[in-house]
Design a protein around this motif. Structure first.
Motif, PDB file in Angstrom:
ATOM      1  N   ASN A   9       0.854  -1.190   0.000  1.00 24.47           N
ATOM      2  CA  ASN A   9       0.000   0.000   0.000  1.00 24.47           C
ATOM      3  C   ASN A   9       0.887   1.236   0.000  1.00 24.47           C
ATOM      4  O   ASN A   9       2.105   1.136   0.062  1.00 24.47           O
ATOM      5  CB  ASN A   9      -1.013  -0.032   1.154  1.00 24.47           C
ATOM      6  CG  ASN A   9      -0.399   0.200   2.525  1.00 24.47           C
ATOM      7  OD1 ASN A   9       0.449   1.079   2.713  1.00 24.47           O
ATOM      8  ND2 ASN A   9      -0.803  -0.605   3.497  1.00 24.47           N
TER       9      ASN A   9
ATOM     10  N   CYS B 111       2.146  -7.528   2.723  1.00 23.78           N
ATOM     11  CA  CYS B 111       0.683  -7.359   2.843  1.00 23.78           C
ATOM     12  C   CYS B 111       0.115  -8.765   2.967  1.00 23.78           C
ATOM     13  O   CYS B 111       0.586  -9.676   2.266  1.00 23.78           O
ATOM     14  CB  CYS B 111       0.113  -6.687   1.605  1.00 23.78           C
ATOM     15  SG  CYS B 111      -1.702  -6.752   1.526  1.00 23.78           S
TER      16      CYS B 111
ATOM     17  N   ILE C 236       4.088 -12.326   3.311  1.00 23.32           N
ATOM     18  CA  ILE C 236       4.021 -12.446   4.773  1.00 23.32           C
ATOM     19  C   ILE C 236       2.973 -13.459   5.219  1.00 23.32           C
ATOM     20  O   ILE C 236       3.132 -14.089   6.275  1.00 23.32           O
ATOM     21  CB  ILE C 236       3.805 -11.075   5.444  1.00 23.32           C
ATOM     22  CG1 ILE C 236       2.456 -10.457   5.085  1.00 23.32           C
ATOM     23  CG2 ILE C 236       4.971 -10.153   5.144  1.00 23.32           C
ATOM     24  CD1 ILE C 236       2.138  -9.200   5.914  1.00 23.32           C
TER      25      ILE C 236
HETATM   26  N1  LIG Z   1      -5.644  -8.295   5.633  1.00 28.06           N
HETATM   27  C1  LIG Z   1      -5.092  -7.083   5.569  1.00 28.06           C
HETATM   28  O1  LIG Z   1      -5.441  -6.169   6.250  1.00 28.06           O
HETATM   29  N2  LIG Z   1      -4.064  -6.897   4.664  1.00 28.06           N
HETATM   30  C2  LIG Z   1      -3.415  -5.722   4.486  1.00 28.06           C
HETATM   31  N3  LIG Z   1      -3.851  -4.586   3.966  1.00 28.06           N
HETATM   32  C3  LIG Z   1      -2.843  -3.673   3.902  1.00 28.06           C
HETATM   33  O2  LIG Z   1      -2.912  -2.542   3.459  1.00 28.06           O
HETATM   34  N4  LIG Z   1      -1.730  -4.251   4.408  1.00 28.06           N
HETATM   35  C4  LIG Z   1      -2.037  -5.530   4.794  1.00 28.06           C
HETATM   36  O3  LIG Z   1      -1.295  -6.366   5.276  1.00 28.06           O
END
Ligand SMILES: NC(=O)NC1=NC(=O)NC1=O
Length: 244
Positions: free
Chosen positions: A9, A76, A96
């Motif tokens: 992101n 992410c 991850i």
């Molecule tokens: N399941 C999540 O919240 N994933 C995610 N969105 C993000 O922007 N970063 C993450 O790890």
């Protein structure tokens, strides 16, 4: 070794947090470069966000290839663009979610995931299936917090995550909990102390797995489907990908 950790992101504060979490566990001879794409969603909370962020992941790997990068982490929990990224490099590329699932199965027979919004749970479910961990995971729970609440000091995010982790501990018959968001990278110790179960967070798990693979002299195989993409023309806004 030089490890590029990519926050898919575009929220710089989260990139810094992820980079700091990675540096806390990296060995002294691992240089962590924490980056995020210039373009894309400020947070990833849907299939659409994932699809758009995958282009940013590809851009960051192409940039890393110009800097002699030894390994990549995609920070992410949806592991966006993971296989596309692997096609672009001989270095290991670790998501991850994948890293956290592997670590959880090495210390417990069953684990649960605690993620942000319930609408993203299906993404983790698809990954469990794809990676072969479906039968190890008892349940995918959501604290029902928007991702960027994790960046707000004083938000109820931590307490809601701890509450959901306690429910998982008491109801799911598990031995460990996987935190389902890169933005939770700084919460592992606090949550583990509050909940009394091993808590696995994917950023730190991925950093150590990357170091292990590099140490073993292992990288992304170029035999088969992860070979470099066949050179071809790309038109329009992606013209720069022509004949990579
Ligand atoms: N399941 C999540 O919240 N994933 C995610 N969105 C993000 O922007 N970063 C993450 O790890």
């Amino acid at each position: 070794m030089r490890l590029r950790i990519i926050n898919p992101n575009t929220t710089v504060a989260m990139t810094h947090k992820i980079g700091e979490a990675a540096r806390r566990v990296a060995t002294s001879d691992t240089t962590i470069v924490a980056t995020q794409p210039a373009d894309g969603p400020v947070s990833i909370e849907s299939h659409f966000d994932e699809a758009i962020s995958a282009v940013g992941v590809v851009e960051e790997v192409l940039a890393g290839e110009k800097e002699a990068t030894d390994a990549y982490v995609i920070a992410c929990f949806g592991d966006p663009g993971l296989l596309a990224a692997r096609e672009l490099t001989r270095a290991p590329v670790i998501g991850i979610a994948e890293a956290a699932f592997h670590a959880a199965t090495l210390i417990s027979t069953r684990f649960s995931v605690v993620t942000t919004l319930s609408r993203t749970a299906i993404i983790a479910e698809h990954l469990l299936e794809q990676y072969g961990f479906r039968h190890h995971c008892r349940r995918i729970r959501a604290a029902e917090i928007p991702v960027l609440d994790l960046e707000e000091n004083g938000s109820a995010a931590l307490s809601r995550i701890v509450e959901e982790c306690r429910r998982a501990r008491d109801e799911d018959g598990i031995g460990a909990i996987v935190l389902g968001c890169g933005g939770m990278a700084d919460l592992t110790d606090t949550i583990s102390r509050e909940v009394g179960l091993p808590v696995i967070e994917g950023v730190t798990a991925a950093v150590k797995l990357a170091e292990a693979l590099v140490g073993l002299g292992l990288g992304t195989s170029k035999h088969g489907d992860l070979a470099f993409p066949r050179p071809k023309a790309f038109n329009g806004r992606f013209e720069r990908y022509s004949n990579l």
